[in-house]
Design a protein around this motif. Structure first.
Motif, mmCIF file in Angstrom:
data_model
loop_
_atom_site.group_PDB
_atom_site.id
_atom_site.type_symbol
_atom_site.label_atom_id
_atom_site.label_comp_id
_atom_site.label_asym_id
_atom_site.label_seq_id
_atom_site.Cartn_x
_atom_site.Cartn_y
_atom_site.Cartn_z
ATOM 1 N N LEU A 180 0.923 -1.182 -0.021
ATOM 2 C CA LEU A 180 -0.061 -0.119 0.023
ATOM 3 C C LEU A 180 0.987 1.143 -0.074
ATOM 4 N N GLU A 181 0.499 2.230 -0.681
ATOM 5 C CA GLU A 181 1.122 3.619 -0.552
ATOM 6 C C GLU A 181 0.667 4.613 0.312
ATOM 7 N N ALA A 182 1.428 5.745 0.791
ATOM 8 C CA ALA A 182 1.055 6.728 1.587
ATOM 9 C C ALA A 182 1.684 7.881 1.164
ATOM 10 N N VAL A 183 1.127 9.139 1.517
ATOM 11 C CA VAL A 183 1.744 10.412 1.307
ATOM 12 C C VAL A 183 1.328 10.952 2.664
ATOM 13 N N GLU A 184 2.426 11.340 3.333
ATOM 14 C CA GLU A 184 2.329 11.830 4.714
ATOM 15 C C GLU A 184 2.878 13.435 4.608
ATOM 16 N N ILE A 185 2.218 14.412 5.222
ATOM 17 C CA ILE A 185 2.236 15.527 5.521
ATOM 18 C C ILE A 185 2.887 16.052 6.976
ATOM 19 N N CYS A 186 3.406 16.958 7.063
ATOM 20 C CA CYS A 186 4.015 17.638 8.428
ATOM 21 C C CYS A 186 4.527 15.912 9.170
ATOM 22 N N ALA A 187 5.495 15.641 8.500
ATOM 23 C CA ALA A 187 5.916 13.889 8.744
ATOM 24 C C ALA A 187 6.855 14.163 9.959
#
Length: 422
Positions: free
Chosen positions: A6-13
């Motif tokens: 599965l793929e994720a985009v993370e903000i304020c990582a």
């Protein structure tokens, strides 16, 4: 560690607590966006030393700046995740909410309609769960519903997932309707890990003879680790009350040590923790080989501000199960009304007298209590007041939060205070 399917985009990582937990849950990162240069260096260092992370793109800068990343480029990603800034909601702060230039929660919600992820995961401090923000939370759920998602809040305690500290986190998960019935919040693990059990080997790693006795004293979970911000001084373990709790565990909370206690060391209160020890208390396992870059205070802040990886892993695994539609489906209701006063004003659209608001909200409220609730709403929404023959009437105006507006005051304030924002 399972292979990522599965793929994720993370903000304020940040420094990667959530990223690591999600990776352990089976999510590979297409992108991680972070403002702090030091945290980005840590993310890059851990990407470059692990072949499975070769595809991670790390973007440094203001997450709301389209020059840093373009949300539309990641449409259809499995998971949009993030730990947006906490100060707007922190009990220790002014709880400015939508009026705080650091508030990115509402902006992140708007990106759901752009990115159209299969699932959303946002975490923040316990303060967001307080009555002060009932209208804010209801607005979030309503916007998610408008975008076609089923959202749900839950207060999770890190100590329930093998992390030896308190650290309550308020977590929002939202999924597309076909996946939502398969989502179940992770169940707490049996028992809790104490500070002594987590740190005894590190306390004795330089030969200190008192490590075993110290560990027997440190027989509870820790207070919440406080990473602090660039506005404050060097690394320590939090405010006065927290330092007293640390002292009861045999820890000097006035600072962070460079090395474990040496042989023959004696302390009036107890030894100080090293950054490696703080990472253990945040849930990091040595076997994961995660490296924090920078000098001591920089490393401490990165660790202290992180989302504990075991909690991120537990929630990530629950989301992964839902996305695969595995396990039993559950009947989902709309959940409890977050703020019926907000809902009454929003649905009516015009001016309402106190009696009309109370009747529409289905509440038996006296005038002072209704005024208090409207006053709370007024901190995050514009409230128009019209005086008539029978008294005041109220109308819910625009949401004050930054949601991407080009003319929002957030831009000027962010630019002015950028060097202090963390």
């Amino acid at each position: 560690m399972r292979s990522a399917d599965l793929e994720a985009v993370e903000i304020c990582a940040g420094a990667g607590g959530q990223a690591l937990g999600l990776e352990l849950a089976g999510f590979g990162h297409r992108l991680a966006v972070e403002l702090d240069e030091n945290a980005c260096r840590t993310l890059e260092a851990n990407r470059d030393r692990h072949p499975a992370r070769a595809g991670w793109r790390i973007a440094q800068g203001d997450v709301a700046d389209p020059e840093v990343w373009k949300p539309a480029d990641y449409q259809g990603i499995d998971l949009l995740a993030g730990g947006v800034p906490c100060p707007p909601f922190s009990i220790a702060g002014k709880q400015l909410g939508a009026s705080d230039e650091r508030d990115l929660f509402a902006w992140a919600i708007e990106q759901v309609d752009v990115v159209k992820p299969r699932a959303l995961l946002l975490e923040n401090v316990r303060g967001l769960s307080m009555p002060r923000f009932t209208g804010y939370r209801q607005h979030v759920l309503d916007r998610l519903r408008e975008f076609g998602y089923v959202g749900e809040w839950r207060l999770l305690h890190a100590s329930d997932y093998g992390v030896p500290q308190l650290r309550p986190r308020f977590v929002l998960v939202a999924l597309q309707p076909e996946h939502a019935p398969y989502f179940h919040w992770p169940q707490p693990l049996a028992g809790q890990v104490t500070v002594g059990a987590a740190l005894e080997d590190l306390m004795g790693s330089a030969g200190w003879e008192g490590a075993a006795d110290w560990a027997r004293r440190a027989d509870r979970i820790a207070p919440t680790i406080v990473g602090g911000s660039k506005k404050h001084g060097g690394a320590d373990l939090g405010p006065t009350r927290a330092k007293r709790a640390w002292a009861e565990l045999g820890v000097d909370g006035m600072g962070v040590a460079d090395a474990p206690p040496p042989p023959g060391a004696e302390y009036p209160v107890g030894p100080r923790l090293t950054c490696e020890m703080v990472a253990r208390i945040q849930g990091w396992d040595d076997a994961w080989g995660w490296e924090f870059t920078g000098r001591k205070t920089t490393r401490y802040r990165q660790i202290g501000n992180a989302f504990p990886p075991p909690v991120a892993r537990a929630v990530g695994q629950a989301i992964a199960v839902a996305l695969r539609q595995e396990g039993p489906a559950r009947e989902r209701d709309a959940g409890p009304e977050q703020d019926p006063v907000y809902r009454a004003l929003r649905e009516h659209g015009g001016h309402m007298t106190p009696a009309q608001i109370a009747r529409a909200a289905g509440l038996d409220l006296d005038a002072p209590e209704l005024e208090r609730r409207i006053s709370l709403l007024g901190r995050d929404f514009e409230i128009e007041i019209a005086e008539g023959k029978t008294g005041a009437a109220y109308r819910l105006g625009r949401f004050k939060a930054f949601t991407g507006q080009a003319d929002h005051e957030r831009h000027e304030l962010f630019s002015r205070y950028r060097a202090r924002i963390s």
